[in-house]
Scaffold this motif. Structure first.
Motif, PDB file in Angstrom:
ATOM      1  N   GLN A  32      58.174  36.585  31.340  1.00 50.95           N
ATOM      2  CA  GLN A  32      59.531  36.703  31.863  1.00 50.95           C
ATOM      3  C   GLN A  32      59.890  35.624  32.879  1.00 50.95           C
ATOM      4  O   GLN A  32      61.080  35.358  33.106  1.00 50.95           O
ATOM      5  N   THR A  33      58.889  34.985  33.474  1.00 48.91           N
ATOM      6  CA  THR A  33      59.178  33.859  34.376  1.00 48.91           C
ATOM      7  C   THR A  33      58.977  32.516  33.689  1.00 48.91           C
ATOM      8  O   THR A  33      59.498  31.496  34.151  1.00 48.91           O
ATOM      9  N   GLY A  34      58.184  32.493  32.617  1.00 52.97           N
ATOM     10  CA  GLY A  34      57.822  31.238  31.977  1.00 52.97           C
ATOM     11  C   GLY A  34      56.756  30.470  32.743  1.00 52.97           C
ATOM     12  O   GLY A  34      56.520  29.290  32.458  1.00 52.97           O
ATOM     13  N   ILE A  35      56.068  31.134  33.675  1.00 50.16           N
ATOM     14  CA  ILE A  35      55.072  30.476  34.530  1.00 50.16           C
ATOM     15  C   ILE A  35      53.683  31.046  34.234  1.00 50.16           C
ATOM     16  O   ILE A  35      53.515  32.272  34.156  1.00 50.16           O
ATOM     17  N   ILE A  36      52.700  30.187  34.059  1.00 48.89           N
ATOM     18  CA  ILE A  36      51.322  30.635  33.874  1.00 48.89           C
ATOM     19  C   ILE A  36      50.939  31.519  35.059  1.00 48.89           C
ATOM     20  O   ILE A  36      51.145  31.149  36.218  1.00 48.89           O
ATOM     21  N   THR A  37      50.390  32.688  34.760  1.00 49.45           N
ATOM     22  CA  THR A  37      50.136  33.696  35.788  1.00 49.45           C
ATOM     23  C   THR A  37      48.661  34.078  35.833  1.00 49.45           C
ATOM     24  O   THR A  37      48.041  34.308  34.792  1.00 49.45           O
ATOM     25  N   LEU A  38      48.124  34.142  37.042  1.00 58.60           N
ATOM     26  CA  LEU A  38      46.779  34.675  37.254  1.00 58.60           C
ATOM     27  C   LEU A  38      46.909  36.017  37.964  1.00 58.60           C
ATOM     28  O   LEU A  38      47.696  36.166  38.899  1.00 58.60           O
ATOM     29  N   SER A  39      46.128  37.006  37.503  1.00 61.35           N
ATOM     30  CA  SER A  39      46.221  38.350  38.064  1.00 61.35           C
ATOM     31  C   SER A  39      44.861  39.033  37.977  1.00 61.35           C
ATOM     32  O   SER A  39      43.880  38.438  37.520  1.00 61.35           O
ATOM     33  N   ASP A  40      44.811  40.291  38.430  1.00 64.79           N
ATOM     34  CA  ASP A  40      43.605  41.116  38.294  1.00 64.79           C
ATOM     35  C   ASP A  40      42.379  40.435  38.909  1.00 64.79           C
ATOM     36  O   ASP A  40      41.311  40.374  38.308  1.00 64.79           O
ATOM     37  N   PHE A  41      42.532  39.945  40.122  1.00 65.86           N
ATOM     38  CA  PHE A  41      41.468  39.168  40.772  1.00 65.86           C
ATOM     39  C   PHE A  41      40.237  39.995  41.128  1.00 65.86           C
ATOM     40  O   PHE A  41      39.118  39.483  41.123  1.00 65.86           O
ATOM     41  N   ARG A  42      40.426  41.261  41.421  1.00 63.39           N
ATOM     42  CA  ARG A  42      39.332  42.047  41.983  1.00 63.39           C
ATOM     43  C   ARG A  42      38.247  42.395  40.958  1.00 63.39           C
ATOM     44  O   ARG A  42      37.106  42.685  41.326  1.00 63.39           O
ATOM     45  N   ILE A  94      29.874  38.828  48.646  1.00 66.14           N
ATOM     46  CA  ILE A  94      30.737  37.650  48.535  1.00 66.14           C
ATOM     47  C   ILE A  94      30.198  36.709  47.453  1.00 66.14           C
ATOM     48  O   ILE A  94      29.792  35.593  47.735  1.00 66.14           O
ATOM     49  N   PRO A  95      30.177  37.181  46.202  1.00 66.07           N
ATOM     50  CA  PRO A  95      29.713  36.304  45.133  1.00 66.07           C
ATOM     51  C   PRO A  95      30.596  35.070  45.019  1.00 66.07           C
ATOM     52  O   PRO A  95      31.818  35.147  45.133  1.00 66.07           O
ATOM     53  N   GLY A  96      29.971  33.913  44.827  1.00 61.16           N
ATOM     54  CA  GLY A  96      30.729  32.672  44.714  1.00 61.16           C
ATOM     55  C   GLY A  96      31.248  32.491  43.308  1.00 61.16           C
ATOM     56  O   GLY A  96      30.691  31.736  42.515  1.00 61.16           O
ATOM     57  N   VAL A  97      32.292  33.206  42.973  1.00 61.42           N
ATOM     58  CA  VAL A  97      32.815  33.183  41.606  1.00 61.42           C
ATOM     59  C   VAL A  97      34.302  32.853  41.629  1.00 61.42           C
ATOM     60  O   VAL A  97      34.980  33.013  42.635  1.00 61.42           O
ATOM     61  N   THR A  98      34.790  32.389  40.488  1.00 59.15           N
ATOM     62  CA  THR A  98      36.232  32.199  40.335  1.00 59.15           C
ATOM     63  C   THR A  98      36.831  33.513  39.853  1.00 59.15           C
ATOM     64  O   THR A  98      36.246  34.199  39.020  1.00 59.15           O
ATOM     65  N   MET A  99      37.996  33.828  40.368  1.00 53.79           N
ATOM     66  CA  MET A  99      38.616  35.126  40.087  1.00 53.79           C
ATOM     67  C   MET A  99      40.012  34.936  39.533  1.00 53.79           C
ATOM     68  O   MET A  99      40.719  34.018  39.896  1.00 53.79           O
ATOM     69  N   GLY A 100      40.402  35.880  38.686  1.00 53.39           N
ATOM     70  CA  GLY A 100      41.751  35.896  38.138  1.00 53.39           C
ATOM     71  C   GLY A 100      41.770  35.762  36.637  1.00 53.39           C
ATOM     72  O   GLY A 100      41.139  34.872  36.069  1.00 53.39           O
TER      73      GLY A 100
END
Length: 397
Positions: free
Chosen positions: A147-157, A385-391
């Motif tokens: 709906q925005t036309g923008i790449i979205t990152l979510s659900d980080f946890r 604090i795992p050193g991981v990428t999230m999203g």
């Protein structure tokens, strides 16, 4: 290659990125939107907050969120429907904010959406073997992206839990990269619905950095106000609490929970600290007839003591400064009590270049930047604090 994947590769390789960070907390009051410009990643990250706004939720929307939040049993159909509704509503609010700021959606590279937490279930809270740590945020990222036309990152946890953490708090990543110091010990204290802090020792040693939930921030006070003062969502300027007197017996009962004896890092939520928790403490302490004003004063005292005790436990005898953020920093009585308990006045993150009201939205924008353009930072080896990428990445249609 899919055109959106090409766009994502271009964004990742670009010298800078425009990212809209979204945060909606346990207070359910509105959507914080921080439009940020990032350069670099990891320890080289630089951010400029271009704009910030809180888009208030409608009364009806607040009530719908309250109906499904932090309850062990809810209507599954309602949760399913609101997952889509929140995503669409978030997209609408983003576009409205961009219009206010005079930005086209095409000028924004990424959206970073925290979503709406409706239940947080660490093992320490649910104690159901063999089930793991778990958490649930709703507000579908695909709806935002389409709906925005923008790449979205979510659900980080979810990645944090999958990698061995408890899903909260996540502030440690942004706090360490943006706000740590080579020579000053810092406590980054965020008082939202739940209070948490990040400990940043001078010297930037990642193995000594950690972030932890403390306990209730605004949640118990806000819940009590909403139940007893129709039309009010919080105790503005602590006017009600200031008119009351704390009950030592009730405060003692509120503090008498095994959660406060847990080691750091630890995590919690309104699933524990709710009106049932208050009612039980009143019964145990013999304070069922306590006035509303005295009850609210007691809740403020309880929150302040829990925060001061946790900070002192974490920092020991070292000199340090506290930098505030979150809605609780606008409660003058709470801030006063924390300062008195610690023995000095508190700063806020504006002193470090980050608007304290925008801080959490900025930190989720940073997580998106790190996911797309970074991911190699050493965050140390402390538990939680795992050193991981999230999203999770959602592409536009």
């Amino acid at each position: 290659m899919n055109v959106h994947l090409s766009d994502l590769a271009r964004i990742a390789a670009a010298p800078s990125r425009i990212i809209a960070g979204l945060m909606s907390g346990t207070s359910l009051d509105g959507l914080d939107i921080a439009l940020c410009e990032f350069t670099g990643s990891g320890s080289e990250t630089k951010v400029k907050v271009l704009h910030f706004i809180t888009m208030p939720y409608s009364q009806q929307f607040k009530e719908e969120l309250k109906a499904i939040s932090f309850k062990t049993q809810v209507e599954l159909q309602k949760v399913t429907l609101l997952n889509a509704v929140i995503g669409s509503y978030s997209a609408k609010l983003i576009l409205e904010a961009l219009k206010i700021w005079g930005y086209q959606a095409a000028a924004v590279d990424l959206v970073a959406s925290h979503g709406q937490t409706i239940f947080h279930a660490p093992i320490s809270l649910h104690q159901l073997e063999p089930y793991p740590n778990a958490t649930l945020q709703i507000g579908d990222g695909d709806h935002i992206a389409v709906q925005t036309g923008i790449i979205t990152l979510s659900d980080f946890r979810q990645k944090h839990i999958a990698a061995g953490g408890e899903g909260a708090p996540l502030a440690v990543y942004g706090d360490y990269l943006l706000l740590s110091s080579t020579d000053e010990n810092r406590i980054l204290l965020n008082i939202g619905g739940i209070s948490n802090f990040t400990y940043l020792p001078g010297g930037k040693n990642p193995d000594l950095v950690f972030s932890t939930d403390i306990g209730p921030g605004n949640t118990l006070m806000d819940q009590f106000v909403q139940l007893n003062y129709p039309g009010k969502y919080y105790d503005q300027d602590a006017a009600i609490a200031k008119s009351g007197t704390p009950s030592p017996a009730l405060v003692k009962a509120l503090l008498a929970h095994p959660f406060f004896e847990q080691s750091f890092p630890r995590t919690t939520g309104p699933e524990l600290f709710n009106l049932s928790y208050l009612q039980n403490a009143k019964e145990v302490s013999g304070q069922l007839a306590l006035s509303k004003e005295d009850t609210l004063a007691s809740l403020c005292e309880f929150t302040a003591i829990s925060i001061v005790t946790a900070i002192k436990k974490a920092i020991g005898d070292q000199p340090f400064k506290v930098y505030l953020s979150g809605g609780g920093m606008h409660n003058p009585l709470l801030v006063q009590k924390i300062g008195e308990g610690l023995g000095f006045s508190l700063n806020n993150t504006a002193d470090l270049g980050i608007d304290p009201d925008a801080k959490e939205a900025v930190l989720f924008a940073l997580l998106a930047n790190e996911c797309v353009a970074g991911g190699q930072t050493d965050f140390g080896h402390r538990r939680g604090i795992p050193g991981v990428t999230m999203g999770k990445i959602s592409l536009p249609a």
